[in-house]
Design a protein around this motif. Structure first.
Motif, PDB file in Angstrom:
ATOM      1  N   ARG A 168       0.805  -1.223   0.000  1.00 13.53           N
ATOM      2  CA  ARG A 168       0.000   0.000   0.000  1.00 13.53           C
ATOM      3  C   ARG A 168       0.839   1.275   0.000  1.00 13.53           C
ATOM      4  N   GLU A 169       2.151   1.137   0.008  1.00 16.56           N
ATOM      5  CA  GLU A 169       3.030   2.314   0.029  1.00 16.56           C
ATOM      6  C   GLU A 169       3.638   2.565  -1.350  1.00 16.56           C
ATOM      7  N   PRO A 170       3.902   3.830  -1.671  1.00 14.75           N
ATOM      8  CA  PRO A 170       4.573   4.123  -2.942  1.00 14.75           C
ATOM      9  C   PRO A 170       5.990   3.564  -2.918  1.00 14.75           C
ATOM     10  N   LYS A 171       6.522   3.268  -4.116  1.00 18.12           N
ATOM     11  CA  LYS A 171       7.859   2.682  -4.206  1.00 18.12           C
ATOM     12  C   LYS A 171       8.953   3.721  -4.426  1.00 18.12           C
ATOM     13  N   PHE A 172       8.561   4.903  -4.907  1.00 21.19           N
ATOM     14  CA  PHE A 172       9.545   5.936  -5.218  1.00 21.19           C
ATOM     15  C   PHE A 172       9.030   7.320  -4.829  1.00 21.19           C
ATOM     16  N   ALA A 173       9.990   8.221  -4.584  1.00 21.53           N
ATOM     17  CA  ALA A 173       9.673   9.615  -4.275  1.00 21.53           C
ATOM     18  C   ALA A 173      10.456  10.508  -5.229  1.00 21.53           C
ATOM     19  N   LEU A 174       9.890  11.670  -5.523  1.00 18.73           N
ATOM     20  CA  LEU A 174      10.592  12.673  -6.313  1.00 18.73           C
ATOM     21  C   LEU A 174      10.996  13.796  -5.371  1.00 18.73           C
ATOM     22  N   ALA A 175      12.298  14.082  -5.334  1.00 20.45           N
ATOM     23  CA  ALA A 175      12.823  15.142  -4.484  1.00 20.45           C
ATOM     24  C   ALA A 175      13.342  16.270  -5.368  1.00 20.45           C
ATOM     25  N   GLY A 176      13.157  17.492  -4.899  1.00 25.65           N
ATOM     26  CA  GLY A 176      13.646  18.651  -5.632  1.00 25.65           C
ATOM     27  C   GLY A 176      14.578  19.473  -4.766  1.00 25.65           C
ATOM     28  N   VAL A 177      15.612  20.040  -5.366  1.00 25.97           N
ATOM     29  CA  VAL A 177      16.576  20.886  -4.653  1.00 25.97           C
ATOM     30  C   VAL A 177      16.307  22.331  -5.045  1.00 25.97           C
ATOM     31  N   LYS A 189       4.032   5.174  -7.659  1.00 28.21           N
ATOM     32  CA  LYS A 189       3.849   3.728  -7.537  1.00 28.21           C
ATOM     33  C   LYS A 189       4.998   2.988  -8.205  1.00 28.21           C
ATOM     34  N   GLU A 190       5.444   3.485  -9.363  1.00 24.89           N
ATOM     35  CA  GLU A 190       6.493   2.832 -10.135  1.00 24.89           C
ATOM     36  C   GLU A 190       7.556   3.845 -10.555  1.00 24.89           C
ATOM     37  N   LYS A 191       8.759   3.361 -10.773  1.00 25.74           N
ATOM     38  CA  LYS A 191       9.867   4.218 -11.187  1.00 25.74           C
ATOM     39  C   LYS A 191       9.572   4.898 -12.523  1.00 25.74           C
ATOM     40  N   GLU A 192       8.901   4.176 -13.421  1.00 25.75           N
ATOM     41  CA  GLU A 192       8.587   4.727 -14.741  1.00 25.75           C
ATOM     42  C   GLU A 192       7.731   5.991 -14.621  1.00 25.75           C
ATOM     43  N   ASP A 193       6.822   6.023 -13.637  1.00 26.89           N
ATOM     44  CA  ASP A 193       5.987   7.210 -13.435  1.00 26.89           C
ATOM     45  C   ASP A 193       6.847   8.408 -13.032  1.00 26.89           C
ATOM     46  N   ALA A 194       7.798   8.175 -12.134  1.00 24.24           N
ATOM     47  CA  ALA A 194       8.699   9.255 -11.705  1.00 24.24           C
ATOM     48  C   ALA A 194       9.580   9.712 -12.866  1.00 24.24           C
TER      49      ALA A 194
END
Length: 184
Positions: free
Chosen positions: A117-126, A143-148
Motif C-alpha cells: 500500500r506504500e509508494p515505491k519511489f519519491a521525487l525530491a527537488g533541490v 507507484k512505479e519508477k517509470e511514473d517518476a
C-alpha cells in the motif's frame, strides 16, 4: 539586451503589471514605465531591491546578455534515468496540491522496503545549496519508477519550452507523511 528589455521581460515572467511592480517597489507606475522604455534608471538602492523582488542577480538585470529563459535550444543540463539537473537560474516552480516549490535539481529516490500500500519511489527537488549541502523538498510519491521518470521528462520539457511552473501529473495521492499509504 538592455536593462529596459530585461526588466520588462522579468516583470512579465512574474506575471506582474507595471502597476503591481510599482506598488511593490514603492514608486509610481510611470517610473516603472520610464525604466522599461529606457528613459531612465532606478537609484542604486532601488536596483538592488528590484533584483531581489524579481529573484534575479543584478548582472542578469543590468547587463546586455540574453536572459536564460530566452534560450530554448540550449540543453537544460543532465537528464538521466535518476534525475534532472539544470542551472539554478533556470529553476521551475513545481505544484502539487497545496505545495509550491522552486527547484532546479530533481532526483528519484527509492522507498526502503515499501509495503503493498506504500509508494515505491519519491521525487525530491533541490531549491538551494548551502554549507551543509542541498536543501531538498519532497515533491511527490510514485507507484512505479517509470511514473517518476515520466514526471522528470515532463519537467525537463516544460523547462525547455520556457515554462515557469509545472503541475505534477504522474504522482499518486497518498495519506500520511512518514509512512505514506496510497489512496486509491
Amino acid at each position: 539586451m538592455s536593462f529596459a528589455e530585461n526588466l520588462k521581460m522579468m516583470r512579465k515572467e512574474k506575471y506582474l503589471s507595471q502597476e503591481q511592480l510599482a506598488e511593490i517597489m514603492g514608486v509610481s507606475r510611470q517610473a516603472v514605465s520610464k525604466w522599461e522604455q529606457g528613459a531612465g534608471y532606478p537609484e542604486t538602492e532601488k536596483l538592488i531591491s528590484l533584483a531581489k523582488k524579481l529573484d534575479v542577480s543584478l548582472d542578469m538585470l543590468l547587463l546586455d546578455k540574453v536572459h536564460t529563459s530566452e534560450i530554448k535550444e540550449e540543453p537544460i543540463a543532465a537528464l538521466s534515468e535518476k534525475g534532472l539537473t539544470m542551472p539554478s537560474e533556470r529553476a521551475i516552480y513545481i505544484q502539487n496540491e497545496d505545495m509550491l516549490a522552486r527547484c532546479y535539481k530533481f532526483s528519484i529516490l527509492p522507498v526502503v522496503f515499501p509495503t503493498k500500500r506504500e509508494p515505491k519511489f519519491a521525487l525530491a527537488g533541490v531549491n538551494s545549496t548551502g554549507i551543509l549541502g542541498d536543501n531538498t523538498t519532497q515533491l511527490g510519491w510514485y507507484k512505479e519508477k517509470e511514473d517518476a521518470q515520466k514526471e522528470i521528462a515532463a519537467i525537463a520539457e516544460a523547462v525547455k519550452n520556457g515554462k515557469r511552473t509545472y503541475q505534477l501529473q504522474y504522482c499518486c495521492k497518498v495519506k500520511g507523511t512518514f509512512s505514506p499509504k496510497i489512496v486509491e
